[in-house]
Write an enzyme that holds these catalytic residues in place. Sequence first.
Site, mmCIF file in Angstrom:
data_model
loop_
_atom_site.group_PDB
_atom_site.id
_atom_site.type_symbol
_atom_site.label_atom_id
_atom_site.label_comp_id
_atom_site.label_asym_id
_atom_site.label_seq_id
_atom_site.Cartn_x
_atom_site.Cartn_y
_atom_site.Cartn_z
ATOM 1 N N LYS A 80 79.938 19.127 -54.125
ATOM 2 C CA LYS A 80 79.626 17.707 -54.146
ATOM 3 C C LYS A 80 80.965 17.220 -55.137
ATOM 4 O O LYS A 80 81.404 17.846 -56.147
ATOM 5 C CB LYS A 80 78.439 17.137 -54.875
ATOM 6 C CG LYS A 80 78.304 15.798 -54.857
ATOM 7 C CD LYS A 80 76.846 15.295 -55.497
ATOM 8 C CE LYS A 80 76.620 13.745 -55.548
ATOM 9 N NZ LYS A 80 75.517 13.528 -56.142
ATOM 10 N N SER A 155 72.616 10.267 -53.370
ATOM 11 C CA SER A 155 74.093 10.343 -53.307
ATOM 12 C C SER A 155 74.677 11.576 -52.902
ATOM 13 O O SER A 155 75.717 11.549 -52.374
ATOM 14 C CB SER A 155 74.759 9.671 -54.750
ATOM 15 O OG SER A 155 74.478 10.802 -55.364
ATOM 16 N N SER A 179 69.098 12.160 -55.993
ATOM 17 C CA SER A 179 70.292 12.303 -55.217
ATOM 18 C C SER A 179 70.500 13.812 -54.481
ATOM 19 O O SER A 179 71.314 13.868 -53.575
ATOM 20 C CB SER A 179 71.862 12.162 -56.069
ATOM 21 O OG SER A 179 71.731 10.745 -55.949
HETATM 22 N N1 GLN Z 1 69.901 6.456 -55.717
HETATM 23 C C1 GLN Z 1 69.527 6.510 -57.162
HETATM 24 C C2 GLN Z 1 70.852 5.631 -57.789
HETATM 25 O O1 GLN Z 1 71.428 5.089 -57.045
HETATM 26 C C3 GLN Z 1 70.016 7.968 -57.569
HETATM 27 C C4 GLN Z 1 71.160 8.372 -57.673
HETATM 28 C C5 GLN Z 1 71.284 9.913 -58.270
HETATM 29 O O2 GLN Z 1 70.328 10.781 -58.298
HETATM 30 N N2 GLN Z 1 72.567 10.130 -58.574
HETATM 31 O O3 GLN Z 1 71.031 5.516 -59.020
#
Ligand code: GLN
Length: 486
Positions: A80, A155, A179
């Site tokens: 990532k 994400s 994420s």
């Molecule tokens: N979707 C969540 C956010 O927008 C979690 C994102 C994540 O785990 N990095 O913050």
Amino acid sequence: MPDNLAELTIHQARELLKGRQLSSVELTRAYLDRISKIEPEVQAFVTITDELALKQAEAADRLLADDNAGPLTGIPVLIKDVICTRGVRTTCSSKILENLVPPYDATVVEKLKAGNAVILGKANMDEFAMGSSTENSAFFTTHNPWDLSRVPGGSSGGSAAGVAAGETVYALGSDTGGSIRQPAGFCSVVGFKPTYGRVRRYGLVAFASSLDQIGPLTRDVTDCALVMNTIAGYDSRDSTSAPEPVPDYTRCLKADLKGMRIGVPKEYFVEGMQAEVDKAIKAGIGQLEKLGAEIDWEVSLPHTPYALAVYYIIAPSEASANLARYDGVKYGFSYQAPSMWESLERTRQHGFGAEVKRRIMLGTYALSAGYYDAYYLKAQKVRTLIRREFDRAFEKYDALVTPTSPTVPFKIGEKVDDPLQMYLSDVCTMPVNIAGLPAISIPAGFADGLPIGLQIISKPFAEETIFKVAHAYEQSTDWHKRRPKI
Ligand code: GLN
């Protein structure tokens, strides 16, 4: 590339490499070929490191020839783009870091390199890991390999889509509020968020430091345990990493579930949940019962509904502080204006996307004088209540089982204009980060060809319990063997 190479697990690839039926260079070339064929449709990669990958593959083949190889030697991985890689652009899918080339490796990358992994490239994501669909990437949206008109989740959407599409054998992601697990569920792969502090975070670009964890996305639970063996552990450069000893996670994979106590918290079956998801998850839990687990279907964790609100105070607050460093002075995009203040303002105005700005504003507001007590402090108190509620539950249960997401993957564009709807796609995963717990998402079915993920949660540092349950379930179904036709 023969189709079966695109479906290989780490442990299968390992057998082929060890038995000299395949070389790492052949395997790597096969993956690079597949990437060049399907990447225009999937768009999982921000950067493809083909030259580096082939060099690493050649080095791995030399070790393999000397029978001097570890479990990950010569096997392709995708990382990532929020995890620093020395000499390889690390963008966080943000314009502000579009040309940033870190001078050092994150500790997890050092560990993979020491294990002679083959790095195929860097995965697309929501900008600074803020989002649930990869639509917040400053560059492009990744497509779900099961249905290209849908999101892969986020994400870590590029990581999940890359594994599902057979563009890599496994991937690393990061999980602050879901994420890793949410995209794993959306793409029908295994995604694991370790206990807070279990995996070394040095070199992970910080989003919300009290929540962030790095973890693997793989094709099965065995692979997940293998990757954890390499990346887990203490690091003197990460003050939040835990000094707990790291077990061999593959050891717990053969156990049966007799006598295992599993709770099903009703608050995770939220209003608005899709009927097919509800059905698949309940069938999955029934399957665990058949395998010998004792299921309590009536568990209640009444503070669960507050987790989302707590998250959207704490995560943006921490983000507003962490992202203050992007001022165009030391690194990243820099807007040149006559005055220092104007440069700073314009750098951030043009460098950050809309969601990142929204989070910075939310967080700055929650931390500001006069509002701190009402928002940030209150959220921290509720966080403690949520954590204690889990502690009490784990006195009675070895694990909790829930859906990973209330819905199957949604259409690209469907939720971009409605941040609240987007935030709701993480209701089942966020409480886990709030409490610092480990949790996995594993493939548990399909609704009209779209993946459904099952989440297994346990207490801090009980990752072995999770792998045990997940592996037993996986061995009794074949959801994880299905691959998208792409
Ligand atoms: N979707 C969540 C956010 O927008 C979690 C994102 C994540 O785990 N990095 O913050």
